[in-house]
Design a protein around this motif. Structure first.
Motif, PDB file in Angstrom:
ATOM      1  N   VAL A  35       0.881  -1.174   0.000  1.00 27.46           N
ATOM      2  CA  VAL A  35       0.000   0.000   0.000  1.00 27.46           C
ATOM      3  C   VAL A  35       0.921   1.227   0.000  1.00 27.46           C
ATOM      4  N   ALA A  36       0.735   2.107  -0.979  1.00 26.03           N
ATOM      5  CA  ALA A  36       1.546   3.332  -1.067  1.00 26.03           C
ATOM      6  C   ALA A  36       0.643   4.524  -0.757  1.00 26.03           C
ATOM      7  N   VAL A  37       1.031   5.326   0.235  1.00 25.15           N
ATOM      8  CA  VAL A  37       0.200   6.446   0.678  1.00 25.15           C
ATOM      9  C   VAL A  37       0.877   7.750   0.294  1.00 25.15           C
ATOM     10  N   SER A  38       0.221   8.527  -0.575  1.00 24.22           N
ATOM     11  CA  SER A  38       0.885   9.739  -1.082  1.00 24.22           C
ATOM     12  C   SER A  38       0.478  11.002  -0.306  1.00 24.22           C
ATOM     13  N   GLY A  39       0.542  10.931   1.015  1.00 24.95           N
ATOM     14  CA  GLY A  39       0.510  12.139   1.836  1.00 24.95           C
ATOM     15  C   GLY A  39      -0.838  12.630   2.312  1.00 24.95           C
ATOM     16  N   ASP A  40      -0.770  13.634   3.206  1.00 24.86           N
ATOM     17  CA  ASP A  40      -1.938  14.196   3.895  1.00 24.86           C
ATOM     18  C   ASP A  40      -2.688  13.115   4.672  1.00 24.86           C
ATOM     19  N   LEU A  41      -1.969  12.533   5.609  1.00 25.75           N
ATOM     20  CA  LEU A  41      -2.601  11.557   6.497  1.00 25.75           C
ATOM     21  C   LEU A  41      -3.508  12.254   7.503  1.00 25.75           C
ATOM     22  N   THR A  42      -3.164  13.511   7.806  1.00 22.97           N
ATOM     23  CA  THR A  42      -3.892  14.238   8.849  1.00 22.97           C
ATOM     24  C   THR A  42      -4.487  15.522   8.274  1.00 22.97           C
ATOM     25  N   MET A  43      -5.234  16.207   9.132  1.00 20.07           N
ATOM     26  CA  MET A  43      -5.832  17.474   8.731  1.00 20.07           C
ATOM     27  C   MET A  43      -4.933  18.634   9.145  1.00 20.07           C
ATOM     28  N   ILE A  65       4.083   1.922   2.686  1.00 20.82           N
ATOM     29  CA  ILE A  65       5.019   3.044   2.793  1.00 20.82           C
ATOM     30  C   ILE A  65       4.245   4.331   2.542  1.00 20.82           C
ATOM     31  N   ALA A  66       4.724   5.416   3.133  1.00 22.07           N
ATOM     32  CA  ALA A  66       4.000   6.687   3.039  1.00 22.07           C
ATOM     33  C   ALA A  66       4.979   7.853   2.969  1.00 22.07           C
ATOM     34  N   VAL A  67       4.531   8.911   2.285  1.00 24.69           N
ATOM     35  CA  VAL A  67       5.270  10.174   2.304  1.00 24.69           C
ATOM     36  C   VAL A  67       4.344  11.234   2.897  1.00 24.69           C
ATOM     37  N   PRO A  68       4.911  12.274   3.511  1.00 23.02           N
ATOM     38  CA  PRO A  68       4.055  13.311   4.089  1.00 23.02           C
ATOM     39  C   PRO A  68       3.478  14.240   3.034  1.00 23.02           C
ATOM     40  N   GLY A  69       2.351  14.875   3.391  1.00 25.97           N
ATOM     41  CA  GLY A  69       1.772  15.945   2.583  1.00 25.97           C
ATOM     42  C   GLY A  69       1.856  17.253   3.346  1.00 25.97           C
ATOM     43  N   GLN A 102      11.392  -2.457  -1.747  1.00 28.85           N
ATOM     44  CA  GLN A 102      11.723  -3.163  -2.987  1.00 28.85           C
ATOM     45  C   GLN A 102      11.651  -4.668  -2.801  1.00 28.85           C
ATOM     46  N   ASP A 103      11.348  -5.346  -3.873  1.00 27.39           N
ATOM     47  CA  ASP A 103      11.462  -6.799  -3.892  1.00 27.39           C
ATOM     48  C   ASP A 103      12.187  -7.161  -5.189  1.00 27.39           C
ATOM     49  N   ASP A 104      11.960  -8.340  -5.746  1.00 28.67           N
ATOM     50  CA  ASP A 104      12.729  -8.681  -6.940  1.00 28.67           C
ATOM     51  C   ASP A 104      12.035  -8.267  -8.238  1.00 28.67           C
ATOM     52  N   GLU A 105      10.923  -7.502  -8.149  1.00 29.56           N
ATOM     53  CA  GLU A 105      10.274  -7.004  -9.367  1.00 29.56           C
ATOM     54  C   GLU A 105      10.138  -5.487  -9.405  1.00 29.56           C
ATOM     55  N   ILE A 106       9.841  -4.890  -8.239  1.00 28.67           N
ATOM     56  CA  ILE A 106       9.586  -3.444  -8.224  1.00 28.67           C
ATOM     57  C   ILE A 106      10.397  -2.756  -7.118  1.00 28.67           C
ATOM     58  N   ALA A 107      10.589  -1.460  -7.306  1.00 28.03           N
ATOM     59  CA  ALA A 107      11.171  -0.626  -6.242  1.00 28.03           C
ATOM     60  C   ALA A 107      10.306   0.621  -6.143  1.00 28.03           C
ATOM     61  N   VAL A 108       9.906   0.971  -4.935  1.00 26.76           N
ATOM     62  CA  VAL A 108       9.044   2.134  -4.710  1.00 26.76           C
ATOM     63  C   VAL A 108       9.780   3.062  -3.748  1.00 26.76           C
ATOM     64  N   ILE A 109      10.015   4.293  -4.177  1.00 22.19           N
ATOM     65  CA  ILE A 109      10.787   5.234  -3.361  1.00 22.19           C
ATOM     66  C   ILE A 109       9.973   6.495  -3.114  1.00 22.19           C
ATOM     67  N   GLY A 110       9.984   6.955  -1.871  1.00 20.92           N
ATOM     68  CA  GLY A 110       9.289   8.187  -1.518  1.00 20.92           C
ATOM     69  C   GLY A 110      10.135   9.410  -1.826  1.00 20.92           C
ATOM     70  N   LEU A 111       9.447  10.498  -2.215  1.00 25.19           N
ATOM     71  CA  LEU A 111      10.089  11.803  -2.388  1.00 25.19           C
ATOM     72  C   LEU A 111       9.264  12.801  -1.575  1.00 25.19           C
ATOM     73  N   ASN A 112       9.913  13.468  -0.644  1.00 25.25           N
ATOM     74  CA  ASN A 112       9.222  14.421   0.227  1.00 25.25           C
ATOM     75  C   ASN A 112       9.170  15.786  -0.456  1.00 25.25           C
ATOM     76  N   THR A 113       7.968  16.240  -0.846  1.00 31.19           N
ATOM     77  CA  THR A 113       7.822  17.519  -1.565  1.00 31.19           C
ATOM     78  C   THR A 113       7.266  18.632  -0.667  1.00 31.19           C
ATOM     79  N   VAL A 114       7.169  18.363   0.635  1.00 31.71           N
ATOM     80  CA  VAL A 114       6.568  19.345   1.552  1.00 31.71           C
ATOM     81  C   VAL A 114       7.561  20.476   1.828  1.00 31.71           C
ATOM     82  N   ILE A 115       7.052  21.728   1.874  1.00 34.35           N
ATOM     83  CA  ILE A 115       7.923  22.854   2.235  1.00 34.35           C
ATOM     84  C   ILE A 115       7.489  23.435   3.582  1.00 34.35           C
TER      85      ILE A 115
END
Ligand code: FE2
Length: 283
Positions: A35-43, A65-69, A102-115
């Motif tokens: 499960v990939a969560v692309s940010g804004d977990l909270t208000m 995995i999750a990145v912040p919003g 990552q596993d043996d097929e995919i790699a998923v990397i977070g990028l933090n874009t919050v300022i």
């Protein structure tokens, strides 16, 4: 074959409890590989919101995995915002804001874009920082070459086709070019509470013999808000992404008020967006 459930913009404190409960069942019914969560977990990044978000995410069977919003750093405590903006994130969600899975097929990397802020009034926009991008490119470079590369970030990299003036993460266009060159095939993001897919077509690469190699296309996949009541016209939604034989298929699912149901697959964008990205890079 790998399956990723891409969810975004949960906004704990302003959630639809029925949709949230049903989504746990939906995601756990046939757990994805990730499960990939692309940010804004909270208000408002309050601790109680973080606790609720972490408890809800903790019920999911799949790895996450999750990145912040932009909503995930406090606006109430300026000292904390500038000195330790992600302290609450680390306390409640994960030790890092740019995780790698990552596993043996995919790699998923977070990028933090919050300022944290800047000399302007709107601090909700995001940015692909120079340092963050270089670090990401180094991490991509170090991965085994056969892995299908995916980046997760909160702020959008391409605007919806019908609203080209939509604000994007600052420096998104040149970053898109470089990520495409680094072999990234998918960017998963949120922020707009709208689901859509855009394609950044691979540019012609160097010539090998008589043939010019074509970089593979990079798909920008936006998710709607999964469970928040802060809707902007689109229903609550998430994306199920199936990666098979080097290509990704997007199967969006929407909340209809009582159940999570399949939504029409996104229309494939027709226009070439490479030109637009190149224009952005030159600006
Ligand atoms: Fe949001």
């Amino acid at each position: 074959m790998r399956v990723i459930d891409h969810i975004s913009d949960l906004h704990f404190d302003r959630i639809d409890a029925l949709a949230a409960e049903a989504l746990v069942t939906e995601l756990n019914d046939h757990p994805a590989h990730l499960v990939a969560v692309s940010g804004d977990l909270t208000m408002r990044a309050r601790n109680r919101e973080y606790r609720a978000a972490a408890a809800w995410l903790g019920r999911l069977k799949a790895p996450m995995i999750a990145v912040p919003g932009n909503h995930d750093i406090t606006a109430f405590y300026p000292w904390e915002r500038f000195m330790d903006p992600f302290g609450r994130w680390r306390a409640h969600v994960a030790p890092e804001t740019e995780p790698l899975w990552q596993d043996d097929e995919i790699a998923v990397i977070g990028l933090n874009t919050v300022i944290r802020g800047g000399l302007h009034l709107s601090w909700e926009g995001g940015r692909v920082g120079k340092h963050g991008l270089e670090k990401l490119l180094e991490r991509l470079e170090a991965l085994p070459s056969n892995l299908f590369r995916i980046v997760v970030a909160h702020h959008p990299f391409l605007a919806p086709e019908e609203q080209p003036e939509t604000p994007l993460a600052k420096h998104a266009a040149p970053a898109l070019e470089r990520l495409a060159k680094a072999g990234v095939r998918l960017i998963l993001s949120g922020h707009l509470h709208r689901e859509y897919v855009r394609l950044h077509r691979g540019a012609a690469g160097p010539r090998t013999g008589l043939l010019r190699r074509q970089q593979p296309d990079l798909m920008v996949v936006q998710a709607g808000s999964a469970i928040s009541t802060r809707l902007r016209g689109d229903p609550n939604a998430f994306n199920r992404i199936i990666i098979e034989q080097g290509t990704a298929r997007i199967e969006p699912r929407r909340w209809n008020g009582t159940a999570w149901v399949p939504a029409p697959a996104p229309a494939w964008p027709q226009e070439r967006v490479t030109d637009m990205a190149a224009r952005g890079a030159a600006e």
